[in-house]
Design a protein around this motif. Structure first.
Motif, PDB file in Angstrom:
ATOM      1  N   LEU A  44      -1.368   4.954 -12.138  1.00 37.72           N
ATOM      2  CA  LEU A  44      -0.931   3.998 -13.120  1.00 37.72           C
ATOM      3  C   LEU A  44       0.112   2.839 -12.684  1.00 37.72           C
ATOM      4  O   LEU A  44       0.115   1.611 -12.848  1.00 37.72           O
ATOM      5  CB  LEU A  44      -0.120   4.729 -14.051  1.00 37.72           C
ATOM      6  N   ALA A  45       0.788   3.279 -11.683  1.00 37.98           N
ATOM      7  CA  ALA A  45       2.095   2.447 -11.168  1.00 37.98           C
ATOM      8  C   ALA A  45       1.361   1.513 -10.179  1.00 37.98           C
ATOM      9  O   ALA A  45       1.796   0.151 -10.176  1.00 37.98           O
ATOM     10  CB  ALA A  45       3.047   3.251 -10.534  1.00 37.98           C
ATOM     11  N   CYS A  46       0.327   1.850  -9.398  1.00 36.94           N
ATOM     12  CA  CYS A  46      -0.342   1.023  -8.684  1.00 36.94           C
ATOM     13  C   CYS A  46      -1.216  -0.097  -9.390  1.00 36.94           C
ATOM     14  O   CYS A  46      -1.041  -1.224  -8.800  1.00 36.94           O
ATOM     15  CB  CYS A  46      -1.458   1.995  -7.475  1.00 36.94           C
ATOM     16  N   GLU A  47      -1.625   0.480 -10.213  1.00 36.97           N
ATOM     17  CA  GLU A  47      -2.521  -0.746 -11.075  1.00 36.97           C
ATOM     18  C   GLU A  47      -1.351  -1.847 -11.787  1.00 36.97           C
ATOM     19  O   GLU A  47      -1.501  -2.869 -11.860  1.00 36.97           O
ATOM     20  CB  GLU A  47      -3.225  -0.098 -12.217  1.00 36.97           C
ATOM     21  N   ARG A  69       0.663  -1.232  -0.118  1.00 35.07           N
ATOM     22  CA  ARG A  69       0.012   0.246  -0.003  1.00 35.07           C
ATOM     23  C   ARG A  69       0.828   1.108   0.123  1.00 35.07           C
ATOM     24  O   ARG A  69       1.712   1.444   1.012  1.00 35.07           O
ATOM     25  CB  ARG A  69      -0.934  -0.145   1.315  1.00 35.07           C
ATOM     26  N   VAL A  70       0.745   2.178  -0.991  1.00 35.88           N
ATOM     27  CA  VAL A  70       1.469   3.194  -0.993  1.00 35.88           C
ATOM     28  C   VAL A  70       0.458   4.312  -1.271  1.00 35.88           C
ATOM     29  O   VAL A  70      -0.280   4.669  -2.034  1.00 35.88           O
ATOM     30  CB  VAL A  70       2.277   3.630  -2.178  1.00 35.88           C
ATOM     31  N   GLU A  97      -2.565  -2.475  -3.455  1.00 39.43           N
ATOM     32  CA  GLU A  97      -3.918  -2.201  -2.885  1.00 39.43           C
ATOM     33  C   GLU A  97      -4.193  -0.745  -2.871  1.00 39.43           C
ATOM     34  O   GLU A  97      -3.118   0.150  -2.202  1.00 39.43           O
ATOM     35  CB  GLU A  97      -3.893  -2.766  -1.455  1.00 39.43           C
ATOM     36  N   THR A  98      -5.302  -0.302  -3.442  1.00 42.06           N
ATOM     37  CA  THR A  98      -5.740   1.129  -3.600  1.00 42.06           C
ATOM     38  C   THR A  98      -6.924   1.306  -2.612  1.00 42.06           C
ATOM     39  O   THR A  98      -7.286   2.295  -2.092  1.00 42.06           O
ATOM     40  CB  THR A  98      -5.982   1.485  -4.746  1.00 42.06           C
ATOM     41  N   ASP A  99      -7.869   0.200  -2.633  1.00 41.65           N
ATOM     42  CA  ASP A  99      -9.037   0.349  -1.647  1.00 41.65           C
ATOM     43  C   ASP A  99      -8.746   0.528  -0.163  1.00 41.65           C
ATOM     44  O   ASP A  99      -7.942  -0.396   0.393  1.00 41.65           O
ATOM     45  CB  ASP A  99     -10.037  -0.818  -1.798  1.00 41.65           C
TER      46      ASP A  99
END
Length: 378
Positions: free
Chosen positions: A246-249, A225-226, A254-256
């Motif tokens: 873009l980088a997280c995808e 998680r960032v 985890e973004t939620d």
């Protein structure tokens, strides 16, 4: 075709109309070129007692008709000038080929842009070009006033500008720049104008790439998680957020539930509350890494972490965006450094090329940032 005009332009146009007719003025312009061979825009404006923008429009019209041709900073005839014996007394050596004058308007003279200015000035000094600098305040009215003054009062040959572009007023300013009568290169901004959305010339940092680099760096330490903090007023914010997403995808992070805060900046009375809200969200979600734009906000975050007993980087890794004062923090902050000096050099080079060749296609230059690893992320 109707165009927006500043009060100074309206006054200049009225003065022109009250004097000689346009055809008479252009005939005199051609006559001056016939006798002197080559003249700069500023000198023609002085001789004919009109504004520099009027002379530039005359040059454009006469060049399209094939009567004269544009040269760097001025114009000359398409046919050879009269013999020296038939001309007026020669000007002092070097006067006709005097260096160009470039105007530069940036929104800040004390943060981010000093290095951009340095890059422009270094490149201009090497080319023998004068730079007239003006600082604005992220206010469209102030930016337009400064730009109009550089065109009408200083008589610059071209403009380097980092204008406001987001609001309706900003869009109107961009349209006005397109009709300003001098070449324009946008710095750290990009814009398209006209019915076909034609690109304006620009040089920008690849902020989205920089944000993605920060996320990838943090992911190498096992962070899944960032989180992200950006301020709502910065024009860089949309690009940083796009690169982070873009980088997280790409990495499957985890973004939620991961903090993705859009906050006021640290000078706002609401900053302290927003900062605690972000840190609370980090603790609740297990987020142990943050990308923060920009340095002052990141340093304030680290100080608040220390107040709350949150160790950086032990409990929370931090990467900042801008690298203006990041190394002054305790611990020194890992940072994404936009190529500010190179942006200035590239913008000047682009403007100089446009002045040499007014008919060339519009160029958009994108320059990549650097990751500077220090102690706050490892």
């Amino acid at each position: 075709m109707a165009t927006d005009a500043s009060p100074a332009e309206d006054q200049a146009a009225a003065a022109d109309a009250a004097g000689r007719l346009p055809d008479e003025r252009r005939n005199r312009l051609v006559d001056l070129l016939r006798r002197r061979g080559i003249m700069r825009v500023h000198d023609l404006a002085t001789e004919l007692a009109v504004s520099a923008i009027t002379i530039r429009r005359d040059i454009t019209l006469l060049a399209e008709e094939g009567v004269i041709r544009r040269v760097r900073g001025g114009a000359t005839l398409t046919e050879p000038p009269e013999p020296a014996s038939a001309r007026e007394p020669a000007e002092p050596p070097g006067q006709a080929a005097a260096s160009l004058t470039v105007g530069m308007v940036v929104p800040s003279l004390d943060y981010y842009y000093p290095d951009v200015i340095r890059g422009v000035r270094e490149a201009a000094a090497a080319a023998g070009v004068r730079v007239v600098l003006r600082g604005a305040t992220y206010q469209v009215a102030d930016e337009r006033r400064q730009l109009a003054s550089l065109i009408d009062s200083v008589g610059v040959d071209g403009l380097l500008v980092a204008p406001t572009t987001e609001s309706d007023e900003g869009e109107e300013l961009v349209r006005w720049l397109q009709t300003a009568g001098v070449p324009v290169v946008l710095i750290e901004r990009a814009a398209a104008v006209g019915p076909y959305r034609e690109a304006m010339e620009s040089v920008v940092s690849d902020h989205a790439l920089g944000a993605a680099m920060a996320v990838r760096h943090l992911a190498t330490f096992g962070h899944r998680r960032v989180g992200l903090i950006t301020t709502i007023t910065s024009p860089t914010t949309p690009h940083v957020r796009a690169g982070w997403r873009l980088a997280c995808e790409e990495l499957g992070l985890e973004t939620d539930g991961t903090p993705q805060a859009r906050t006021v900046d640290r000078r706002d009375p609401g900053w302290a509350r927003a900062l605690d809200d972000v840190l609370d969200a980090c603790l609740a979600s297990g987020t142990r890494a943050l990308l923060v734009h920009s340095d002052p906000e990141a340093i304030s975050l680290v100080e608040r972490c220390q107040d709350r007993g949150i160790r950086v980087p032990g409990d929370l890794a931090v990467v900042t965006y801008d690298d203006e004062v990041a190394e002054l923090c305790d611990p020194p902050l890992t940072a994404i450094r936009p190529p500010k000096t190179d942006i200035g050099r590239a913008a000047f080079a682009l403007l100089l090329e446009r002045l040499h060749d007014p008919g060339r296609p519009a160029h958009r230059v994108v320059v990549g940032p650097q990751l500077i690893v220090r102690h706050s992320s490892s």
